[in-house]
Design an enzyme around this catalytic site. Structure first.
Site, PDB file in Angstrom:
ATOM      1  N   ASP A 144      -7.211  -4.818  -3.937  1.00  6.89           N
ATOM      2  CA  ASP A 144      -7.063  -3.437  -3.699  1.00  6.89           C
ATOM      3  C   ASP A 144      -5.614  -3.033  -4.328  1.00  6.89           C
ATOM      4  O   ASP A 144      -5.631  -1.742  -4.330  1.00  6.89           O
ATOM      5  CB  ASP A 144      -6.660  -3.177  -2.056  1.00  6.89           C
ATOM      6  CG  ASP A 144      -7.425  -4.264  -1.143  1.00  6.89           C
ATOM      7  OD1 ASP A 144      -7.799  -5.209  -1.720  1.00  6.89           O
ATOM      8  OD2 ASP A 144      -7.701  -3.858  -0.133  1.00  6.89           O
TER       9      ASP A 144
ATOM     10  N   ASP B 127       0.854  -1.377  -0.074  1.00  6.20           N
ATOM     11  CA  ASP B 127      -0.093  -0.028  -0.101  1.00  6.20           C
ATOM     12  C   ASP B 127       0.920   1.136  -0.094  1.00  6.20           C
ATOM     13  O   ASP B 127       0.236   2.576   0.321  1.00  6.20           O
ATOM     14  CB  ASP B 127      -0.991  -0.050   1.167  1.00  6.20           C
ATOM     15  CG  ASP B 127      -2.272  -0.732   0.728  1.00  6.20           C
ATOM     16  OD1 ASP B 127      -2.613  -0.880  -0.315  1.00  6.20           O
ATOM     17  OD2 ASP B 127      -2.669  -1.553   1.686  1.00  6.20           O
TER      18      ASP B 127
END
Ligand code: GLY
Length: 370
Positions: free
Chosen positions: A149, A92
């Site tokens: 994601d 991320d």
């Protein structure tokens, strides 16, 4: 039907975010519960870019210097995590550094931010598994996991190739996108959260439900990440397969929305009775649908643009905290992790960010960070 005046909403947002600057101060917000107070999460946590990113987008839209001042040093604060061991960072870094270092570099042409953005891109590229052709999710013993994601983090790699001229970053991004397209996007336009591979051979093992209801369910935020992530991958590559994937996931997403245009946390639960919504999925999807609307031929635009404005109108009218000045969050009704019973019916900083970003796009914001 809802009536939206985009300039008025932007003005309301400017007042709201000015108050948030005072309320949030130096904190790194992630979740605000019923008391309306944003928590203070560690900087390595995946959400640490969304508050500075909200400030940069608001600064870019309004020229308000208070937003710039409050956003200014977040790239340096997060850089500390890049040099820590163990850093706590994972796939991320895209979310974290696109919305701090990269956006600061794009707006101010700041050289040290450029370097921080590249450091983060190198870290992300280093997570690539060349045999399985995926970017590894998370840390610990799950060496062979990739997640939906991460489609959003690819923009950091596309940025790195653009600014350095080195194609390796975008090669990794497209190889990962191809793997997710092959194993993660179903015929019916739904996606699952986690894909598990053998990290030694690259062989696909199974889909895992993760933050969704089941391996064969359709976690609404995951599907929103896919809508936006594949739309971005098309914008960065021009490869029509990615736009078609984004459209396919978008069609299922739009078809599955309840009357108020804000999805339940998963499109496939036995009964929606008593199940929470996820306003963050709605905001992410709205911003992604606007990207699709910009990419398709003019006769197809209306479907995606109308779906985005319907979602945003409902968020504005039914989920925003305009009449609660003491509330730190912009949107309520977010669901973080339903299977773990964590952060249900709360404000989520990423929901707030994508709401701001989508409203900015409707007000003519042309810069693209993802
Ligand atoms: N990227 C983690 C989540 O959407 O909850």
């Amino acid at each position: 039907m809802y009536k939206l005046n985009q300039q008025e909403i932007l003005k309301m947002l400017e007042e709201k975010v000015e108050r948030m600057v005072e309320q949030i101060g130096d904190k790194s917000p992630h979740v605000a519960r019923a008391d309306g107070v944003y928590d203070d999460m560690r900087h390595s946590w995946w959400t640490s870019g969304f508050w500075p990113g909200s400030l940069w987008v608001m600064h870019d839209m309004t020229g308000n210097e208070k937003f710039k001042d409050a956003a200014m040093d977040w790239d340096e604060k997060l850089q500390v995590c890049l040099s820590e061991h163990p850093s706590g960072l994972d796939h991320d870094v895209g979310f974290q550094f696109l919305l701090t270092a990269v956006i600061k570099h794009e707006i101010l042409e700041n050289e040290s931010s450029f370097g921080i953005g590249l450091q983060a891109a190198n870290y992300l590229a280093g997570r690539f598994n060349p045999v399985g052709k995926f970017i590894r999710a998370w840390n610990g013993d799950k060496l062979g996991w990739a997640i939906i994601d991460c489609m959003m983090n690819l923009s950091l790699l596309f940025w790195a190739s653009r600014v350095t001229g080195d194609p390796r970053y975008k090669q990794i991004a497209t190889l990962h996108a191809d793997t997710v397209l092959k194993y993660g996007v179903r015929e019916d336009g739904t996606t699952c959260h986690i894909l598990s591979f053998d990290p030694e051979t690259g062989e696909f093992i199974e889909s895992i439900g993760g933050q969704g209801n089941a391996p064969d369910s359709a976690w609404s935020r995951g599907n929103a990440w896919a809508v936006y992530g594949f739309a971005n991958t098309y914008r960065h590559t021009g490869d029509i397969r990615y736009l078609n994937a984004a459209k396919r996931v978008a069609h299922h997403f739009i078809a599955g929305l309840p009357e108020d245009h804000v999805p339940y946390w998963d499109f496939r639960v036995n009964s929606v009775k008593g199940e929470p919504r996820d306003s963050s999925a709605a905001a992410i999807a709205a911003s992604g649908l606007l990207e699709i609307a910009d990419s398709v031929p003019s006769n197809e635009k209306r479907l995606y643009a109308d779906a985005a404005t319907n979602i945003l109108a409902s968020l504005t009218e039914n989920y925003a905290t305009w009449d609660q000045p003491e509330h730190h969050g912009i949107l309520v009704g977010g669901t973080g992790h339903k299977p773990a019973n964590e952060n249900i019916n709360v404000s989520l900083i990423y929901g707030d960010y994508y709401y701001i970003e989508a409203i900015a796009k409707l007000n003519g914001w042309e810069r693209r960070i993802f």
